[in-house]
Structures are given as structure tokens and as C-alpha cells.
Motif scaffolding. Structure first.
Motif, PDB file in Angstrom:
ATOM      1  N   ARG A 111       0.810  -1.223   0.000  1.00 61.82           N
ATOM      2  CA  ARG A 111       0.000   0.000   0.000  1.00 61.82           C
ATOM      3  C   ARG A 111       0.842   1.271   0.000  1.00 61.82           C
ATOM      4  O   ARG A 111       0.325   2.357  -0.263  1.00 61.82           O
ATOM      5  N   GLY A 112       2.144   1.163   0.323  1.00 57.07           N
ATOM      6  CA  GLY A 112       2.965   2.358   0.410  1.00 57.07           C
ATOM      7  C   GLY A 112       2.589   3.181   1.631  1.00 57.07           C
ATOM      8  O   GLY A 112       1.940   2.694   2.560  1.00 57.07           O
ATOM      9  N   ARG A 113       2.994   4.456   1.622  1.00 58.39           N
ATOM     10  CA  ARG A 113       2.706   5.313   2.779  1.00 58.39           C
ATOM     11  C   ARG A 113       2.473   6.756   2.317  1.00 58.39           C
ATOM     12  O   ARG A 113       3.205   7.288   1.484  1.00 58.39           O
ATOM     13  N   TRP A 114       1.449   7.375   2.886  1.00 53.92           N
ATOM     14  CA  TRP A 114       1.209   8.799   2.661  1.00 53.92           C
ATOM     15  C   TRP A 114       2.065   9.615   3.622  1.00 53.92           C
ATOM     16  O   TRP A 114       2.183   9.290   4.800  1.00 53.92           O
ATOM     17  N   ILE A 115       2.684  10.681   3.103  1.00 46.95           N
ATOM     18  CA  ILE A 115       3.524  11.565   3.908  1.00 46.95           C
ATOM     19  C   ILE A 115       3.115  13.009   3.664  1.00 46.95           C
ATOM     20  O   ILE A 115       2.432  13.325   2.691  1.00 46.95           O
ATOM     21  N   THR A 116       3.559  13.883   4.562  1.00 49.77           N
ATOM     22  CA  THR A 116       3.154  15.295   4.465  1.00 49.77           C
ATOM     23  C   THR A 116       4.197  16.163   3.783  1.00 49.77           C
ATOM     24  O   THR A 116       3.929  17.325   3.475  1.00 49.77           O
ATOM     25  N   TRP A 126       5.210  11.491   8.501  1.00 47.16           N
ATOM     26  CA  TRP A 126       4.243  10.447   8.146  1.00 47.16           C
ATOM     27  C   TRP A 126       2.823  10.993   8.284  1.00 47.16           C
ATOM     28  O   TRP A 126       2.487  11.657   9.264  1.00 47.16           O
ATOM     29  N   ALA A 127       1.990  10.673   7.325  1.00 48.10           N
ATOM     30  CA  ALA A 127       0.562  10.952   7.457  1.00 48.10           C
ATOM     31  C   ALA A 127      -0.190   9.715   7.940  1.00 48.10           C
ATOM     32  O   ALA A 127      -1.360   9.802   8.308  1.00 48.10           O
ATOM     33  N   GLU A 128       0.475   8.574   7.925  1.00 56.04           N
ATOM     34  CA  GLU A 128      -0.118   7.326   8.402  1.00 56.04           C
ATOM     35  C   GLU A 128       0.996   6.413   8.905  1.00 56.04           C
ATOM     36  O   GLU A 128       2.128   6.467   8.418  1.00 56.04           O
ATOM     37  N   GLY A 129       0.659   5.583   9.880  1.00 53.88           N
ATOM     38  CA  GLY A 129       1.635   4.619  10.359  1.00 53.88           C
ATOM     39  C   GLY A 129       1.621   4.454  11.862  1.00 53.88           C
ATOM     40  O   GLY A 129       0.901   5.148  12.587  1.00 53.88           O
ATOM     41  N   PHE A 130       2.443   3.525  12.324  1.00 51.87           N
ATOM     42  CA  PHE A 130       2.537   3.191  13.748  1.00 51.87           C
ATOM     43  C   PHE A 130       4.003   3.150  14.141  1.00 51.87           C
ATOM     44  O   PHE A 130       4.867   2.786  13.342  1.00 51.87           O
ATOM     45  N   GLY A 131       4.288   3.508  15.390  1.00 53.01           N
ATOM     46  CA  GLY A 131       5.668   3.446  15.853  1.00 53.01           C
ATOM     47  C   GLY A 131       5.790   3.882  17.293  1.00 53.01           C
ATOM     48  O   GLY A 131       4.859   4.454  17.880  1.00 53.01           O
ATOM     49  N   SER A 132       6.952   3.613  17.877  1.00 53.90           N
ATOM     50  CA  SER A 132       7.165   3.915  19.291  1.00 53.90           C
ATOM     51  C   SER A 132       7.160   5.412  19.575  1.00 53.90           C
ATOM     52  O   SER A 132       6.901   5.830  20.705  1.00 53.90           O
ATOM     53  N   SER A 143      -7.625   0.438  15.178  1.00 56.16           N
ATOM     54  CA  SER A 143      -7.604   1.639  14.340  1.00 56.16           C
ATOM     55  C   SER A 143      -6.675   1.456  13.150  1.00 56.16           C
ATOM     56  O   SER A 143      -5.809   0.585  13.139  1.00 56.16           O
ATOM     57  N   HIS A 144      -6.845   2.325  12.133  1.00 54.33           N
ATOM     58  CA  HIS A 144      -6.139   2.162  10.867  1.00 54.33           C
ATOM     59  C   HIS A 144      -4.872   2.991  10.743  1.00 54.33           C
ATOM     60  O   HIS A 144      -4.192   2.923   9.733  1.00 54.33           O
ATOM     61  N   GLY A 145      -4.563   3.808  11.723  1.00 54.33           N
ATOM     62  CA  GLY A 145      -3.249   4.429  11.768  1.00 54.33           C
ATOM     63  C   GLY A 145      -3.045   5.674  10.943  1.00 54.33           C
ATOM     64  O   GLY A 145      -1.949   5.904  10.440  1.00 54.33           O
ATOM     65  N   PHE A 146      -4.072   6.523  10.795  1.00 47.74           N
ATOM     66  CA  PHE A 146      -3.876   7.779  10.073  1.00 47.74           C
ATOM     67  C   PHE A 146      -3.536   8.882  11.078  1.00 47.74           C
ATOM     68  O   PHE A 146      -4.308   9.186  11.984  1.00 47.74           O
ATOM     69  N   CYS A 147      -2.344   9.451  10.913  1.00 47.38           N
ATOM     70  CA  CYS A 147      -1.801  10.371  11.912  1.00 47.38           C
ATOM     71  C   CYS A 147      -2.361  11.782  11.791  1.00 47.38           C
ATOM     72  O   CYS A 147      -2.464  12.500  12.777  1.00 47.38           O
TER      73      CYS A 147
END
Length: 387
Positions: A111-116, A126-132, A143-147
Motif C-alpha cells: 500500500r505504500g505510505r502517505w507523507i506530508t 508520516w501521514a499514516e503509520g505506527f511506531g514507538s 484503528s487504521h493508523g492515520f496520523c
């Protein structure tokens, strides 16, 4: 038809089993044995696993990651998944964590990743994703992880290796492991399978190690915080190998952990054994860092004595350890104990394998610390993205 293929390694615990539950450090190493996950668009319009309809109830790790990263309600199409593995299942060698890490990475590639910010892969963009270090998304729920709440027209899309992140793979794998284990899961398996090499988990930041990140989890017993580190070896240990010996006996981790808890409750003085295991683990870490593998082996054998003293070994494990000892630098159980596997550090891997097999075990050979998550396909096409 094009497909995406990725892989992740298994793992074994070198020091610190059980003591890590009580705040002591533990050390895990990534193994050469790996799991490979291939995904492509399903031609049947339904989810497939190795050619058969995917049973979501029987595959909770896969199901949870689909919910997080591949939401059907947003238009993500069903996929066909193919899994190949050289990691024995239910053996304490991280097969489920490796699967979760690999599948999380495969879905992110797809799916790749959306960024700002155009061209940036920094987490702050990042506009989406998960991390520490991301506080606006939760890897431990559905949840789907949209930041950020921005229209797609104001975002930029990155694909391929630029879209994948080891921390994200590890934290998502930890989340689904925790869900599958009723809210209880150490992050050592998921972090080792994602980052590879040698990983240390502790309740404090270890100043001599490379600190990766912090993990927090709300468990039925309360909130737990772990600090995850990497170990940088002074030299590549080309002359030493790990030999894994499998007893073929399944001993569930939860039962073994509960057994130690009961022992300490009935005999509070046994906490000294746990503290000793922690001291042994710290000595083992220092020996690893200076490349003194003879000392690493002795430390492993000391760790085994402590684990045996609290009832974590078994006659079958003892037999394999005894068989491996003459040709090894050190040997011990790895994982929860009571069955499962043992590990030997050796300069004579074939001799050690032969001895273990004569004693009734099944063996695997690995170098000390394999690479982590890996992309196996050279050309990657985005299958789906949120629009």
C-alpha cells in the motif's frame, strides 16, 4: 502476475528467560531460519492462504494485521497469501512473531505510505503509520493508523522500501501477539524478528547498548514498560555457531511462567535466583560486546544451572544439553523450558548436531545473529492505497 515477497527470521533466547518477567534483562538473537510471505491480488475475489480460503478465526495474527493495514471498507482488495517457513512451529523460536513481522511489512509494501512532505521518510512527516515515537495512532487496537487529518490532495505518496519501517513492523507484530496471548506478550520476539542481529530487552535504558525505543503495554496485571536495545559486536563471529536442539515436546509458555510465579510466591527466597539470572545476562552481554565467545558459552551454562534450579528444565532438555556440552562452548534451554528447544554455542556445529541427534533431538544450525526483515522482490508495485 506480479507479487510481493518478504521474509523475517526466527529467534532464540540466549540469556534471561523468566527473569525478564521480573525486570531483569534478556538477550535474543535472530536465526538463519526464516519465514517468507508472498502476497498478490486474489483472482477469486476472496482471501486465500496457500490456495485455500483464509479462515480468519484460525489465523488471528493475519486477521488482526488485515484489520489494521488492509481495510476492506476503504476499498482494499482481497489478497492471496503464500507462506514458506523453515522455522519449526510451537518450538519457542519465534515463528508467530516472524510471520507477523513479515506480513506487516508485506502489507505496507503493498500500500505504500502517505507523507506530508515530498521525498521525506522521517516519522514526523508520516501521514499514516505506527511506531514507538508516534502518539496519535495506537498499534494495540483496531484503528487504521492515520496520523493527520488532511485531504489526500495535500499529501505525497512513497512506495517500495522507502515505505517500510522496522519499528512499525515490530510494534504491529507486538500488538497482534499481545491480542493473541490475552493481553500478555513481551516485545522481544517481535523486535528481534524485525531488526535481526542481537536484541536486549530491559526495564531500564542500558547505557552501553544502542537504545532503539520504548514499548508500553497495558496487561491484565497492569502497565509494563520495556526498553529495547541492539548489541553491536566488536567483530563478526564467523567462527562460532548456534545449534538448536528440539525435544519435540510442547510446553506452553504461559504454564511455565505461572509455575515460576507460584514457586516465588511459596518460596520468596527464590527471587534471588531470578536476580542471579539477571546478573548472568549482564555478564553475557559484556562478553558478547567484546567478542569473548568462550565467556559467552560459560555464561550460557551458568544460566542453565539457575533455570534448572527453579524447575524450568526437563529430562529431555537435560539429555540434549549433556550431549552437546563436550563439543560446545556452552549450552542451555532456550525459551520457556519444560520442553521445546535448547541452544548450544559451538565452533564445531556438525559435531554438536550429531551428538544432539544421537540423544534424540532434531537440530538446526544458525550463525550468531542473522539479518532482520528483508524484501525479497526487486520490483514492487503498489496494490492499493487509501484515496
Amino acid at each position: 502476475m506480479s507479487y510481493i515477497a518478504v521474509s523475517a527470521p526466527g529467534k532464540c533466547i540466549l540469556f534471561g528467560e523468566h527473569a525478564v518477567v521480573y525486570g531483569q534483562p534478556a538477550v535474543a538473537v535472530a536465526l538463519d531460519q526464516r519465514i517468507t510471505v508472498k502476497i498478490q491480488v486474489s483472482q477469486t475475489g476472496t482471501w486465500l492462504l496457500d490456495g485455500n480460503r483464509l479462515n480468519m478465526n484460525r489465523n488471528p495474527h493475519i486477521c488482526a494485521l488485515i484489520e489494521k493495514l488492509w481495510p476492506a471498507e476503504m476499498g482494499a482488495p482481497p489478497l492471496s497469501i503464500h507462506i514458506e517457513s523453515s522455522i519449526p512451529r510451537s518450538s519457542g523460536l519465534g515463528s508467530s512473531a516472524a510471520l507477523s513481522v513479515a506480513f506487516a511489512g508485506a502489507l505496507r509494501l503493498a500500500r505504500g505510505r502517505w507523507i506530508t512532505k515530498h521525498g521525506s521518510i522521517e516519522k514526523r512527516h508520516w501521514a499514516e503509520g505506527f511506531g514507538s515515537h508516534i502518539t496519535t495512532t495506537n498499534p494495540y487496537d483496531s484503528s487504521h493508523g492515520f496520523c493527520v487529518d488532511l485531504p489526500i490532495g495535500e499529501l505525497f505518496h512513497v512506495s517500495g522500501a522507502m515505505a517500510v519501517d522496522d519499528d512499525e513492523n515490530a510494534i504491529l507484530a507486538h500488538g497482534v501477539e499481545a491480542a493473541a496471548q490475552n493481553g500478555r506478550a513481551s516485545p522481544i520476539d517481535s523486535s528481534t524478528c524485525s531488526h535481526g542481529e542481537i536484541v536486549v530487552i530491559s526495564d531500564i535504558i542500558e547505557s552501553e547498548l544502542t537504545h532503539f525505543y520504548e514499548r508500553k503495554l497495558t496487561t491484565p496485571e497492569g502497565n509494563i514498560i520495556w526498553q529495547i536495545h541492539g548489541v553491536e559486536l566488536s567483530d563478526q563471529p564467523d567462527e562460532v555457531y548456534l545449534v538448536i536442539g528440539n525435544t519435540g515436546i510442547n510446553a506452553p509458555t504461559g504454564k511455565q511462567v505461572a509455575k515460576v510465579a507460584r514457586l516465588i510466591k511459596q518460596h520468596p527466597e527464590k527471587i534471588e535466583v531470578i536476580e542471579t539470572i539477571g546478573k548472568i545476562a549482564r555478564r553475557g552481554i559484556k562478553a558478547l560486546m567484546r567478542g569473548d565467545f568462550d565467556a559467552v558459552g560459560r555464561t550460557m551454562s551458568e544460566n542453565q544451572l539457575m533455570l534448572k534450579s527453579i524447575g524450568m528444565s526437563s529430562p529431555e532438555l537435560d539429555a540434549l544439553i549433556k550431549a552437546a556440552t563436550p563439543s560446545s562452548l556452552g549450552a542451555k534451554l532456550t525459551g520457556a523450558g519444560g520442553g521445546g528447544c535448547m541452544v548450544a554455542l559451538t565452533r564445531n556445529p556438525q559435531q554438536t548436531c550429531d551428538a544432539i541427534e544421537l540423544a534424540g533431538g532434531r537440530t538446526l544450525i544458525s550463525k550468531l545473529g542473522s539479518h532482520g526483515f528483508n524484501i525479497e522482490t526487486s520490483e514492487i508495485s503498489t496494490i492499493w492505497m487509501k484515496t
